[in-house]
Motif scaffolding. Structure first.
Motif, PDB file in Angstrom:
ATOM      1  N   VAL A 130     -23.088 -44.996  35.940  1.00  0.00           N
ATOM      2  CA  VAL A 130     -22.303 -44.032  36.710  1.00  0.00           C
ATOM      3  C   VAL A 130     -21.882 -42.856  35.835  1.00  0.00           C
ATOM      4  N   TYR A 131     -21.493 -43.171  34.614  1.00  0.00           N
ATOM      5  CA  TYR A 131     -21.093 -42.117  33.671  1.00  0.00           C
ATOM      6  C   TYR A 131     -21.476 -42.553  32.274  1.00  0.00           C
ATOM      7  N   SER A 132     -21.970 -41.612  31.487  1.00  0.00           N
ATOM      8  CA  SER A 132     -22.261 -41.846  30.083  1.00  0.00           C
ATOM      9  C   SER A 132     -21.890 -40.592  29.305  1.00  0.00           C
TER      10      SER A 132
ATOM     11  N   PRO B  67      -6.520 -38.263  26.755  1.00  0.00           N
ATOM     12  CA  PRO B  67      -7.645 -37.873  25.895  1.00  0.00           C
ATOM     13  C   PRO B  67      -7.269 -37.967  24.419  1.00  0.00           C
ATOM     14  N   ILE B  68      -8.277 -38.245  23.598  1.00  0.00           N
ATOM     15  CA  ILE B  68      -8.059 -38.382  22.156  1.00  0.00           C
ATOM     16  C   ILE B  68      -8.246 -37.046  21.444  1.00  0.00           C
ATOM     17  N   GLY B  69      -9.226 -36.263  21.878  1.00  0.00           N
ATOM     18  CA  GLY B  69      -9.425 -34.941  21.302  1.00  0.00           C
ATOM     19  C   GLY B  69     -10.044 -34.934  19.927  1.00  0.00           C
TER      20      GLY B  69
ATOM     21  N   THR C 172      -7.099 -37.496  31.523  1.00  0.00           N
ATOM     22  CA  THR C 172      -8.391 -37.478  32.186  1.00  0.00           C
ATOM     23  C   THR C 172      -8.370 -38.505  33.309  1.00  0.00           C
ATOM     24  N   ALA C 173      -8.941 -38.161  34.467  1.00  0.00           N
ATOM     25  CA  ALA C 173      -8.903 -39.090  35.602  1.00  0.00           C
ATOM     26  C   ALA C 173     -10.148 -38.937  36.462  1.00  0.00           C
ATOM     27  N   PHE C 174     -10.566 -40.062  37.049  1.00  0.00           N
ATOM     28  CA  PHE C 174     -11.651 -40.028  38.017  1.00  0.00           C
ATOM     29  C   PHE C 174     -11.499 -41.178  39.004  1.00  0.00           C
TER      30      PHE C 174
ATOM     31  N   ASN D 138     -17.838 -34.740  28.905  1.00  0.00           N
ATOM     32  CA  ASN D 138     -16.974 -35.571  28.072  1.00  0.00           C
ATOM     33  C   ASN D 138     -15.695 -35.890  28.837  1.00  0.00           C
ATOM     34  N   LEU D 139     -15.622 -37.093  29.399  1.00  0.00           N
ATOM     35  CA  LEU D 139     -14.419 -37.534  30.095  1.00  0.00           C
ATOM     36  C   LEU D 139     -13.533 -38.315  29.118  1.00  0.00           C
TER      37      LEU D 139
END
Length: 288
Positions: A33-35, A257-259, A208-210, A41-42
């Protein structure tokens, strides 16, 4: 029904990602679904897979011994049984509704193998990055049985929320899940709604959200999102999801997020190429 204290600043969908068929492990068929990529970048999320099949040949090979370093893995089972074993001697039998949360840290070698030869297998695997100061922490493993995760009725009575990680606001009566205290403060909710229901939840500013719809169809903010699609959310105070004509099931995920730079080589996720090279050397020389 409107949430009695509903924020007006709804997070809208910035991008919709379809699940892409692929294989992993020993030929397990799944949807990626996401990579992570530099273009998408999530942060701090690195990957989300869904595996869902009634055909044993699609999953029977499982995921034999393989290494990880530098991040956390979350396995959430809906149907079927998987056995986790690792080089530290941990052993966990994951059944329907159970979660395994593993911090790879400085290194873990583990396997995840099906404990059935027929029937449905359905679940998710999520990867969450660790900040640089925690990437070489001691590895840790935790099984979270389904009965230990709260399941709460939605305020409009249209469905339920399973609280896996973080805290569900539940109006003015917050419900904490069993997984708390991590640097990235992850929120992980599994929401089941009947037709014409509404889910409305505040989200931490800047996180970050989804939303991943895995059954049915829903309006996420103002965007119609079908099954097996992930809706990346923009900024705002809360997430709003409305089910349409049928039952709908979806995951809500959010985290701080880590940044930091992300350098990934297969199952190793570090901050620099030199750290990746060291991870490969350590694994090949038996230092995990």
């Amino acid at each position: 029904m409107t949430h009695p204290s509903a924020p007006t600043d709804i997070r809208q969908v910035e991008q919709v990602l379809p699940g892409r068929p692929t294989q992993d492990g020993a030929g397990v068929k799944l949807l990626r679904v996401y990579s992570y990529s530099p273009e998408l970048n999530l942060d701090p999320f690195l990957m989300l897979d869904e595996f869902a099949t009634d055909e044993a040949s699609d999953y029977i090979g499982g995921f034999p011994d393989h290494p990880h370093r530098g991040f956390e893995t979350v396995t959430y089972m809906l149907d079927g049984r998987m056995l986790h074993q690792d080089h530290m001697g941990n052993r966990g039998d994951l059944g329907p509704g159970d979660v395994q949360w593993m911090t790879a840290g400085r290194g873990v070698i583990h396997s995840e193998m099906p404990q059935q030869t027929e029937g449905r297998m359905h679940g998710f695997q999520l990867w969450i990055n660790l900040p640089s100061g925690e990437k070489m922490c001691p590895p840790a493993y935790r099984d979270i049985p389904s009965p230990t995760m709260p399941v709460v009725d939605l305020l409009d009575g249209s469905g339920t929320v399973k609280v896996i990680a973080g805290t569900y606001s539940n109006g003015l009566d917050p419900i904490a899940g069993p997984l708390q205290g991590m640097t990235t403060a992850p929120l992980m909710l599994d929401v089941h709604m009947g037709a014409h229901g509404q889910f409305l939840e505040p989200l931490a500013s800047g996180h970050t959200a989804f939303v991943y719809v895995y059954e049915g169809e829903a309006m996420v903010g103002d965007e119609r999102v079908g099954a097996r699609h992930l809706a990346v959310l923009g900024s705002g105070a809360c997430v709003q999801v409305n089910s349409l004509e049928s039952d709908t099931r979806f995951l809500v995920l959010a985290a701080a997020p880590i940044g930091e730079p992300v350098v990934q080589y297969g199952p190793f996720v570090m901050n620099t190429r030199a750290e990746i090279e060291r991870a490969v050397q350590d694994y090949q020389s038996g230092k995990f």
